[in-house]
Design a protein around this motif. Structure first.
Motif, short mmCIF file in Angstrom:
data_model
loop_
_atom_site.label_atom_id
_atom_site.label_comp_id
_atom_site.label_asym_id
_atom_site.label_seq_id
_atom_site.Cartn_x
_atom_site.Cartn_y
_atom_site.Cartn_z
N LEU A 274 0.83 -1.21 0.00
CA LEU A 274 0.00 0.00 0.00
C LEU A 274 0.86 1.26 0.00
O LEU A 274 0.59 2.21 -0.75
N VAL A 275 1.91 1.28 0.83
CA VAL A 275 2.78 2.45 0.89
C VAL A 275 3.52 2.63 -0.44
O VAL A 275 3.66 3.76 -0.95
N GLY A 276 3.98 1.52 -1.02
CA GLY A 276 4.68 1.60 -2.30
C GLY A 276 3.78 2.14 -3.40
O GLY A 276 4.18 3.02 -4.17
N LEU A 277 2.55 1.63 -3.47
CA LEU A 277 1.62 2.09 -4.50
C LEU A 277 1.25 3.56 -4.29
O LEU A 277 1.18 4.33 -5.26
N LEU A 278 1.04 3.94 -3.04
CA LEU A 278 0.69 5.33 -2.75
C LEU A 278 1.84 6.27 -3.11
O LEU A 278 1.63 7.32 -3.73
N GLY A 279 3.05 5.88 -2.73
CA GLY A 279 4.21 6.71 -3.02
C GLY A 279 4.43 6.89 -4.51
O GLY A 279 4.65 8.01 -5.00
N LEU A 280 4.38 5.80 -5.26
CA LEU A 280 4.58 5.89 -6.71
C LEU A 280 3.43 6.65 -7.37
O LEU A 280 3.64 7.38 -8.35
N GLY A 281 2.23 6.48 -6.82
CA GLY A 281 1.09 7.24 -7.36
C GLY A 281 1.27 8.73 -7.18
O GLY A 281 0.96 9.52 -8.08
N LEU A 282 1.78 9.14 -6.03
CA LEU A 282 2.02 10.57 -5.80
C LEU A 282 3.10 11.11 -6.73
O LEU A 282 2.99 12.22 -7.25
N LEU A 283 4.14 10.31 -6.94
CA LEU A 283 5.22 10.74 -7.84
C LEU A 283 4.71 10.88 -9.28
O LEU A 283 5.23 11.69 -10.05
N ALA A 284 3.71 10.08 -9.63
CA ALA A 284 3.19 10.09 -11.00
C ALA A 284 2.19 11.21 -11.26
O ALA A 284 1.76 11.39 -12.41
N LEU A 285 1.80 11.97 -10.24
CA LEU A 285 0.75 12.98 -10.42
C LEU A 285 1.05 14.00 -11.52
O LEU A 285 0.13 14.40 -12.25
N PRO A 286 2.29 14.47 -11.70
CA PRO A 286 2.52 15.46 -12.77
C PRO A 286 2.47 14.87 -14.18
O PRO A 286 2.49 15.63 -15.16
N THR A 287 2.41 13.55 -14.32
CA THR A 287 2.50 12.93 -15.65
C THR A 287 1.44 13.43 -16.63
O THR A 287 1.76 13.70 -17.80
N PRO A 288 0.15 13.58 -16.24
CA PRO A 288 -0.84 14.06 -17.22
C PRO A 288 -0.54 15.44 -17.79
O PRO A 288 -1.06 15.80 -18.85
N ASP A 289 0.28 16.23 -17.10
CA ASP A 289 0.61 17.57 -17.58
C ASP A 289 1.79 17.58 -18.55
O ASP A 289 2.22 18.65 -18.99
N MET A 290 2.32 16.41 -18.89
CA MET A 290 3.51 16.33 -19.73
C MET A 290 3.25 16.93 -21.10
O MET A 290 2.26 16.63 -21.76
N ALA B 163 5.25 5.43 -14.99
CA ALA B 163 4.41 6.56 -14.58
C ALA B 163 5.14 7.45 -13.58
O ALA B 163 5.12 8.69 -13.70
N ALA B 164 5.79 6.85 -12.58
CA ALA B 164 6.50 7.63 -11.57
C ALA B 164 7.69 8.36 -12.18
O ALA B 164 7.97 9.52 -11.84
N THR B 165 8.40 7.71 -13.10
CA THR B 165 9.55 8.35 -13.75
C THR B 165 9.11 9.53 -14.58
O THR B 165 9.73 10.60 -14.55
N PHE B 166 8.04 9.36 -15.35
CA PHE B 166 7.50 10.48 -16.12
C PHE B 166 7.12 11.64 -15.19
O PHE B 166 7.40 12.81 -15.48
N GLY B 167 6.48 11.31 -14.06
CA GLY B 167 6.03 12.35 -13.14
C GLY B 167 7.19 13.16 -12.59
O GLY B 167 7.14 14.40 -12.56
N ILE B 168 8.25 12.49 -12.14
CA ILE B 168 9.40 13.21 -11.58
C ILE B 168 10.09 14.04 -12.66
O ILE B 168 10.49 15.18 -12.43
N THR B 169 10.23 13.47 -13.86
CA THR B 169 10.90 14.19 -14.94
C THR B 169 10.12 15.42 -15.35
O THR B 169 10.69 16.49 -15.61
N VAL B 170 8.80 15.31 -15.42
CA VAL B 170 7.96 16.47 -15.73
C VAL B 170 8.10 17.53 -14.63
O VAL B 170 8.22 18.74 -14.92
N ALA B 171 8.08 17.10 -13.38
CA ALA B 171 8.17 18.04 -12.26
C ALA B 171 9.47 18.84 -12.30
O ALA B 171 9.48 20.05 -12.02
N VAL B 172 10.57 18.19 -12.67
CA VAL B 172 11.87 18.86 -12.66
C VAL B 172 12.12 19.63 -13.95
O VAL B 172 12.41 20.83 -13.93
#
Length: 746
Positions: free
Chosen positions: A392-408, A578-587
């Motif tokens: 659950l913690v792993g899925l939640l953490g990766l999900g949060l990291l992936a949040l910026p992905t739709p804005d790519m 998804a998480a990688t895309f999210g972090i890359t978009v954020a930065v």
């Protein structure tokens, strides 16, 4: 396959001098071929079939003088209104004359004659037309262009040559060597032996040297984009070190289990080598699969990187066993070398008997108390004990990291995001300062009729439609080809080349001029090309992702004889992406923590980054999946409970996977220090992707899920089990072969 690789490993060790000599010959021949046959790389990204490319092809055929590369020299006077004075006009006229006299230049346009002057009379833009495309402009011509305006600068004027002609090949400097240095340190710590670490690094460097030399040798016949060799080097180094690490690590374990060096290396290549071949094949297939999306420059990039990975695999299963033969037991830490086993001589190297048949000691089948106290075992027990909270913690953490992905947002690289202080960036900033962002992303409309009369009739209609289109700042007067059948109109948008409004404008213009009778009206220009390329890549991304995920499920079904394990692996891969895309978009797009990676200006991601990232991370994710889960399956098949097999597989594989991941992160991370934002973003995304996949997905979520599934993880319908071929990654066939060969009295 394991039995075949076992024989290959033993054969390579027995004939190690011949194997090393052959690889050195390959390296030298490839190097000579690269030096003599190397061709130029391309900095443009063409997309056959798009409207922008059709327009360029039409210009090259009917209006060659307007089809070459363009340059824009931004000029800033020391004070407002100075361009209207005789002195200022003389300075500009001298600049125009210098630019017109440059080698390779067709002509330069005086901004005072065409009105390319800012309202305050301080800024001007000198348009320079080259005879050839940007990739055909020589370094000498480009250098001469960059040096225009020395006399004006001495008088206090700012002169900044820019434009598409400045596009060049990114340079590889000393910064990425830091990644290799960190990788070497990780190897030394992992092995506790300079010999093992140095040999593994040497093996990888020979492989990447041969692969890169072969790639440059082919560049004379196949056009490479400027980023293709960088990607090939980046990936070749990372997988080359990792693959050699896997085999060396298993070889050392076999030596500690009491096997002779020859038998140890044979079994290492037969087992770990099988995983290497499988992992390499998945990377190659994923990269070669880029051809499916039918984008030429992306196909070449994928095949170039796939070539270096193929060489890395071949080097790992042939040259590495040979080097291990020279090292003997010196690959072990000094405290563990003790008494040599049969088949070695006094200095620890292997004797040269080609027909020796050494009686091998049985490999250890139990795990010692010392091993069970290693961090890998302790971590596995912790994860499996608290498996539900961990998941659950792993899925939640990766999900949060992936949040910026739709804005790519995707775009081709432009001067607006170039390194601060670079010639392209200086010219871009000066143009924006004096005229606005739209002047850095000008569009070109091509009007072509069957007769000069048809073109003359269509041009006023097109001009009127363009002027009425929202977000158009200005429309330049038409330039006519010598025969009068083709006209070129410049369009200046109000917004910059990567702005969403400019993308909308491109579609609006195409829609507005589509109904002009008796003439073809096509929109092109660097900005339009970038938008067309990005849209086609975005459309191809879901198809390619589906292809890769389907391939992963099929391949892992072959390897693990399971239905749920491949599905779990594919879902884990999607989480990583998804998480990688999210972090890359954020930065890189949103600018969060951009200073930490040395990013000057955030902006859209390079168009081909997502699809390349999927292909590369797919292969690396399957690499770690196979290395960890194959040991789990091996122990489960031999009678351990599902939970204990999970702990055992993690315990034995965690150290090597950790080292392999740190090496990949180091190599990829070394490219983050380059100034080129494209290479910087690629290195960052790959480093972050490997870190997430190795440490969060494969070493945390995977054992937790495997423990939760229990025996069900290894379920496979009987009919499917009969249909699927047995690739024998775990070496079951090899084990049977060795048992049949062992004398009964042993």
């Amino acid at each position: 396959m394991a039995t075949l690789l076992y024989r290959l490993g033993r054969g390579a060790l027995r004939r190690r001098r011949l194997v090393v000599a052959l690889w050195l010959v390959v390296l030298v021949v490839a190097g000579l071929a690269a030096a003599t046959l190397r061709g130029p790389t391309a900095s443009n990204f063409t997309m056959p079939g798009t409207e922008s490319q059709r327009a360029l092809d039409l210009l090259a055929d009917q209006f060659p003088a307007a089809s070459g590369a363009t340059g824009t020299i931004a000029v800033k006077a020391p004070a407002d209104g100075q361009l209207a004075t005789p002195q200022g006009q003389a300075v500009v006229q001298e600049l125009v004359q210098q630019a017109s006299a440059l080698p390779g230049v067709v002509g330069a346009v005086n901004p005072l004659q065409v009105g390319a002057v800012s309202p305050n009379g301080r800024y001007a833009l000198v348009q320079v037309q080259f005879a050839t495309g940007g990739d055909d402009v020589t370094d000498e011509q480009r250098t001469a262009y960059e040096q225009v305006g020395a006399a004006a600068k001495a008088q206090g004027w700012q002169v900044a040559p820019g434009g598409e002609v400045l596009g060049g090949e990114p340079e590889i400097g000393s910064t990425e060597a830091l990644g290799v240095l960190v990788a070497a340190i990780v190897l030394i710590i992992t092995f506790g032996s300079l010999v093992a670490a140095g040999m593994t690094m040497l093996n990888a460097l020979i492989g990447v040297g041969a692969g890169m030399a072969g790639l440059f040798a082919l560049s004379g016949a196949v056009q490479l984009t400027s980023t293709a060799p960088i990607l090939a080097l980046m990936l070749g180094l990372a997988v080359g070190i990792d693959y050699s690490l896997f085999i060396t690590s298993r070889h050392r374990q076999n030596l500690l289990d009491g096997l002779s060096p020859e038998e140890a290396v044979g079994r290492a290549v037969g087992t770990a080598g099988s995983a290497v071949v499988f992992a390499g094949a998945t990377v190659v297939i994923a990269l070669a699969g880029l051809a499916v999306v039918d984008i030429p420059f992306l196909t070449v990039m994928g095949l170039a990187a796939a070539g270096t990975v193929t060489v890395a695999v071949l080097v790992a299963i042939t040259l590495q066993p040979a080097l291990l033969g020279f090292a003997g037991r010196r690959v072990l830490p000094r405290r563990l070398r003790s008494v040599p086993t049969d088949g070695t001589v006094a200095d620890g190297t292997v004797a040269d008997e080609d027909d020796s048949d050494v009686t091998d000691r049985p490999a250890a089948v139990t795990t010692t108390t010392e091993e069970r106290n290693r961090f890998g075992f302790r971590w596995a027990r912790l994860v499996t004990r608290f498996r539900v909270p961990v998941i659950l913690v792993g899925l939640l953490g990766l999900g949060l990291l992936a949040l910026p992905t739709p804005d790519m947002r995707l775009a081709l690289p432009g001067a607006a995001t170039a390194a601060v202080g670079s010639p392209a960036r200086v010219a871009n900033d000066l143009t924006v300062e004096g005229f606005g962002a739209g002047f850095t992303g000008r569009l070109a409309v091509v009007v072509a009729g069957d007769t000069p009369q048809a073109t003359s009739a269509a041009v006023p209609q097109v001009t009127a439609l363009l002027q009425r289109t929202e977000n158009v700042l200005a429309v330049a007067p038409p330039q006519l080809s010598p025969d009068g059948r083709t006209a070129l109109l410049g369009v200046v948008p109000k917004t910059g080349p990567t702005d969403e409004a400019t993308e909308t404008l491109v579609h609006d213009i195409r829609g507005a001029v589509s109904g002009i009778p008796d003439a073809d009206v096509l929109l092109t220009g660097v900005t339009a090309i970038g938008i067309d390329v990005s849209e086609k890549l975005s459309d191809a991304l879901p198809i390619y992702l589906l292809l890769v995920v389907g391939l992963s499920v099929l391949l892992l079904m072959l390897v693990f004889r399971s239905l749920l394990v491949p599905i779990k692996a594919a879902l884990g891969f999607l989480l990583t992406v998804a998480a990688t895309f999210g972090i890359t978009v954020a930065v890189f797009q949103q600018g969060h923590l951009a200073d930490l990676v040395g990013l000057d200006t955030p902006g859209p991601l390079i168009s081909f980054l997502p699809i390349l990232l999927i292909g590369i991370l797919f292969g690396l994710a399957m690499d770690y999946e196979v290395f960890l889960v194959s040991r789990m399956r091996e122990d489960f098949v031999h009678g351990e409970t599902a939970r204990q097999a999970t702990i055992s597989g993690m315990g034995h594989g965690a150290r090597v996977v950790t080292a392999a991941a740190l090496i990949m992160i180091s190599v990829f991370g070394g490219f983050v220090f380059l100034e080129d934002p494209v290479i910087k973003s690629m290195g960052f995304a790959l480093a972050i992707g490997v870190a997430i996949d190795a440490f969060v997905v494969r070493m945390t979520i995977v054992p937790a899920v495997m423990s939760l599934l229990g025996d069900r993880a290894w379920w496979l319908p009987r009919w499917l089990n009969r249909v699927l071929p047995n690739v024998d990654i775990e070496g079951e066939g090899l084990r049977t072969h060795l048992e049949d060969r062992t004398p009964t009295h042993v």
